[in-house]
Motif scaffolding. Sequence first.
Motif, mmCIF file in Angstrom:
data_model
loop_
_atom_site.group_PDB
_atom_site.id
_atom_site.type_symbol
_atom_site.label_atom_id
_atom_site.label_comp_id
_atom_site.label_asym_id
_atom_site.label_seq_id
_atom_site.Cartn_x
_atom_site.Cartn_y
_atom_site.Cartn_z
ATOM 1 N N THR A 158 49.354 21.517 63.778
ATOM 2 C CA THR A 158 48.240 22.420 64.064
ATOM 3 C C THR A 158 48.458 23.769 63.394
ATOM 4 O OG1 THR A 158 49.280 23.011 66.193
ATOM 5 C CG2 THR A 158 47.563 21.316 66.226
ATOM 6 N N ASP A 159 49.712 24.183 63.265
ATOM 7 C CA ASP A 159 50.007 25.416 62.538
ATOM 8 C C ASP A 159 49.653 25.266 61.060
ATOM 9 O OD1 ASP A 159 51.384 28.100 62.241
ATOM 10 O OD2 ASP A 159 52.694 26.877 60.971
ATOM 11 N N LEU A 160 50.013 24.118 60.462
ATOM 12 C CA LEU A 160 49.675 23.865 59.067
ATOM 13 C C LEU A 160 48.163 23.852 58.841
ATOM 14 C CD1 LEU A 160 52.077 20.998 57.862
ATOM 15 C CD2 LEU A 160 51.899 23.281 56.882
ATOM 16 N N ARG A 169 40.321 25.260 62.868
ATOM 17 C CA ARG A 169 40.977 25.959 63.970
ATOM 18 C C ARG A 169 41.359 24.951 65.046
ATOM 19 N NH1 ARG A 169 40.715 28.927 60.418
ATOM 20 N NH2 ARG A 169 39.989 31.095 60.325
ATOM 21 N N PRO A 170 42.272 24.036 64.728
ATOM 22 C CA PRO A 170 42.646 23.016 65.720
ATOM 23 C C PRO A 170 43.336 23.633 66.924
ATOM 24 C CG PRO A 170 44.146 22.957 63.863
ATOM 25 C CD PRO A 170 43.047 23.884 63.479
ATOM 26 N N SER A 171 43.016 23.127 68.100
ATOM 27 C CA SER A 171 43.651 23.592 69.334
ATOM 28 C C SER A 171 44.963 22.847 69.547
ATOM 29 C CB SER A 171 42.717 23.354 70.527
ATOM 30 O OG SER A 171 43.418 23.487 71.750
ATOM 31 N N PHE A 172 46.048 23.600 69.693
ATOM 32 C CA PHE A 172 47.329 22.957 69.978
ATOM 33 C C PHE A 172 47.290 22.239 71.320
ATOM 34 C CE2 PHE A 172 51.357 23.369 72.345
ATOM 35 C CZ PHE A 172 52.127 22.468 71.619
ATOM 36 N N LEU A 173 46.703 22.860 72.342
ATOM 37 C CA LEU A 173 46.701 22.274 73.679
ATOM 38 C C LEU A 173 45.925 20.962 73.708
ATOM 39 C CD1 LEU A 173 46.234 25.422 75.957
ATOM 40 C CD2 LEU A 173 48.329 24.114 75.510
ATOM 41 N N VAL A 174 44.775 20.932 73.073
ATOM 42 C CA VAL A 174 43.982 19.694 73.042
ATOM 43 C C VAL A 174 44.707 18.629 72.224
ATOM 44 C CG1 VAL A 174 41.841 18.657 72.207
ATOM 45 C CG2 VAL A 174 41.783 20.844 73.429
ATOM 46 N N SER A 175 45.268 19.022 71.084
ATOM 47 C CA SER A 175 45.961 18.066 70.224
ATOM 48 C C SER A 175 47.203 17.496 70.912
ATOM 49 C CB SER A 175 46.362 18.740 68.906
ATOM 50 O OG SER A 175 45.241 19.225 68.213
ATOM 51 N N VAL A 176 47.991 18.359 71.558
ATOM 52 C CA VAL A 176 49.214 17.868 72.190
ATOM 53 C C VAL A 176 48.888 17.017 73.413
ATOM 54 C CG1 VAL A 176 49.762 19.723 73.859
ATOM 55 C CG2 VAL A 176 51.601 18.569 72.616
ATOM 56 N N PHE A 177 47.771 17.310 74.080
ATOM 57 C CA PHE A 177 47.332 16.432 75.168
ATOM 58 C C PHE A 177 47.090 15.022 74.647
ATOM 59 C CE2 PHE A 177 43.623 14.331 77.043
ATOM 60 C CZ PHE A 177 44.091 14.108 78.329
ATOM 61 N N GLY A 178 46.410 14.926 73.511
ATOM 62 C CA GLY A 178 46.155 13.607 72.936
ATOM 63 C C GLY A 178 47.428 12.903 72.515
ATOM 64 N N VAL A 179 48.324 13.636 71.862
ATOM 65 C CA VAL A 179 49.571 13.038 71.386
ATOM 66 C C VAL A 179 50.423 12.544 72.549
ATOM 67 C CG1 VAL A 179 51.774 13.567 70.253
ATOM 68 C CG2 VAL A 179 49.630 14.324 69.218
ATOM 69 N N PHE A 235 39.722 11.322 71.497
ATOM 70 C CA PHE A 235 38.505 11.539 70.700
ATOM 71 C C PHE A 235 37.419 12.186 71.560
ATOM 72 C CE2 PHE A 235 34.355 9.821 69.370
ATOM 73 C CZ PHE A 235 34.306 10.231 68.046
ATOM 74 N N TYR A 236 37.225 11.658 72.757
ATOM 75 C CA TYR A 236 36.223 12.224 73.669
ATOM 76 C C TYR A 236 36.580 13.656 74.058
ATOM 77 C CZ TYR A 236 34.254 7.529 74.373
ATOM 78 O OH TYR A 236 33.666 6.315 74.201
ATOM 79 N N VAL A 237 37.849 13.872 74.393
ATOM 80 C CA VAL A 237 38.284 15.205 74.823
ATOM 81 C C VAL A 237 38.078 16.228 73.713
ATOM 82 C CG1 VAL A 237 40.288 16.591 75.498
ATOM 83 C CG2 VAL A 237 39.910 14.348 76.537
ATOM 84 N N CYS A 238 38.424 15.856 72.485
ATOM 85 C CA CYS A 238 38.234 16.775 71.354
ATOM 86 C C CYS A 238 36.761 17.110 71.162
ATOM 87 C CB CYS A 238 38.808 16.158 70.082
ATOM 88 S SG CYS A 238 40.610 16.019 70.044
ATOM 89 N N ALA A 284 40.630 18.041 62.324
ATOM 90 C CA ALA A 284 42.053 18.393 62.293
ATOM 91 C C ALA A 284 42.755 17.930 63.568
ATOM 92 C CB ALA A 284 42.210 19.902 62.109
ATOM 93 N N GLU A 285 42.103 18.055 64.709
ATOM 94 C CA GLU A 285 42.702 17.632 65.982
ATOM 95 C C GLU A 285 42.871 16.121 66.037
ATOM 96 O OE1 GLU A 285 40.754 21.398 68.426
ATOM 97 O OE2 GLU A 285 39.830 19.408 68.511
ATOM 98 N N LEU A 286 41.862 15.385 65.616
ATOM 99 C CA LEU A 286 41.955 13.921 65.635
ATOM 100 C C LEU A 286 43.001 13.429 64.636
ATOM 101 C CD1 LEU A 286 38.168 13.013 65.899
ATOM 102 C CD2 LEU A 286 39.889 12.915 67.702
ATOM 103 N N PHE A 287 43.070 14.091 63.489
ATOM 104 C CA PHE A 287 44.094 13.746 62.509
ATOM 105 C C PHE A 287 45.488 13.964 63.089
ATOM 106 C CE2 PHE A 287 47.045 15.103 59.175
ATOM 107 C CZ PHE A 287 47.027 13.989 58.351
ATOM 108 N N THR A 288 45.673 15.067 63.806
ATOM 109 C CA THR A 288 46.971 15.371 64.415
ATOM 110 C C THR A 288 47.355 14.319 65.445
ATOM 111 O OG1 THR A 288 46.636 17.747 64.076
ATOM 112 C CG2 THR A 288 48.264 17.095 65.728
ATOM 113 N N VAL A 289 46.397 13.892 66.262
ATOM 114 C CA VAL A 289 46.672 12.849 67.266
ATOM 115 C C VAL A 289 47.118 11.562 66.586
ATOM 116 C CG1 VAL A 289 45.658 11.388 69.053
ATOM 117 C CG2 VAL A 289 45.147 13.839 68.997
ATOM 118 N N ALA A 290 46.437 11.197 65.491
ATOM 119 C CA ALA A 290 46.787 9.965 64.787
ATOM 120 C C ALA A 290 48.153 10.073 64.122
ATOM 121 C CB ALA A 290 45.717 9.642 63.743
#
Length: 295
Positions: A49-51, A58-68, A103-106, A126-132
């Motif tokens: 998410t930093d990258l 502007r990907p959200s770290f909290l949303v992305s890490v929740f998915g991961v 996907f729904y949460v994002c 960016a968030e969905l890519f991070t989860v994958a």
Amino acid sequence: MLGWRLAISAILIPALVGILWLDHRAGATAPWLLALSLLLGVRSTWEMTDLLTTRAMRPSFLVSVFGVLSVLTAAWGSRWQGGALSNDLAVLLAIGMTTLLAFYVCFVKGAIRFREPGTTMESLGAELFTVAYCGVLLAITAQMRWLDGGRWGYAALGSLIVAAKCGDIGGYTLGRLFGKRKMAPWLSPGKTWAGFVGAILGAALGSWLWVTFAIPRMVPGAAAANVANVLAFGVTLGFVGLVGDLCESLIKRDVGRKDAAALFPGFGGLLDLLDSVLFAGPIAWIWWSVAPLIR
């Protein structure tokens, strides 16, 4: 810098071996491997998410890490149900359904935060890519722990890590010694065709050495099923690992960064260490499931 890298490696490698030894003793629920995977998931998500925080993203770290973390814990939860190991199809279904939840949460997050056009869809992608990348690839790779009911677990995981990292070492060595022709200068100026050959040869040699000398000590009575199969496994993982390295270079070049945020001085980011393993992991799991390297 070389001395620093050696010192850190002298700490990290025994620590990793210790965690896997504890996990083996803990049984098929693999709690220590889960803890390690969650830690890797959090750190790699932060780096990704930093990258990707650039331009309109502007990907959200909290949303992305929740998915991961949801994907990783679902993989473990579905693997151990009712006191018996579930099958691989159930695990893949759990990973897929949890990815759909992410996907729904994002999407919902994007809808709630929407104020004006320009960043929502880019950030969602960016968030969905991070989860994958940080969740799904790691969750599938970790399934090697339960191959043959867990009997082959660390022998198989070791074959993946050794092949991928020997490929990295072989590519770096031959590239530095003989590399003249650039392979993909627009993505990774340091990659050469000599390095490509080195990655393939290094991964094949590492696979053969691991199966021939290490696995018989880890799995009593085990022997290489077929030398050609072992070498083909190494060649394939060497190639896929190199592709993974180039794909991470694509991410960094596109966002204008040389490396992910440094994990340790001289090591780059965690993503720089894991790229070849993450890409090769699902291929290694499929290979061991269809054509095991031992019998």
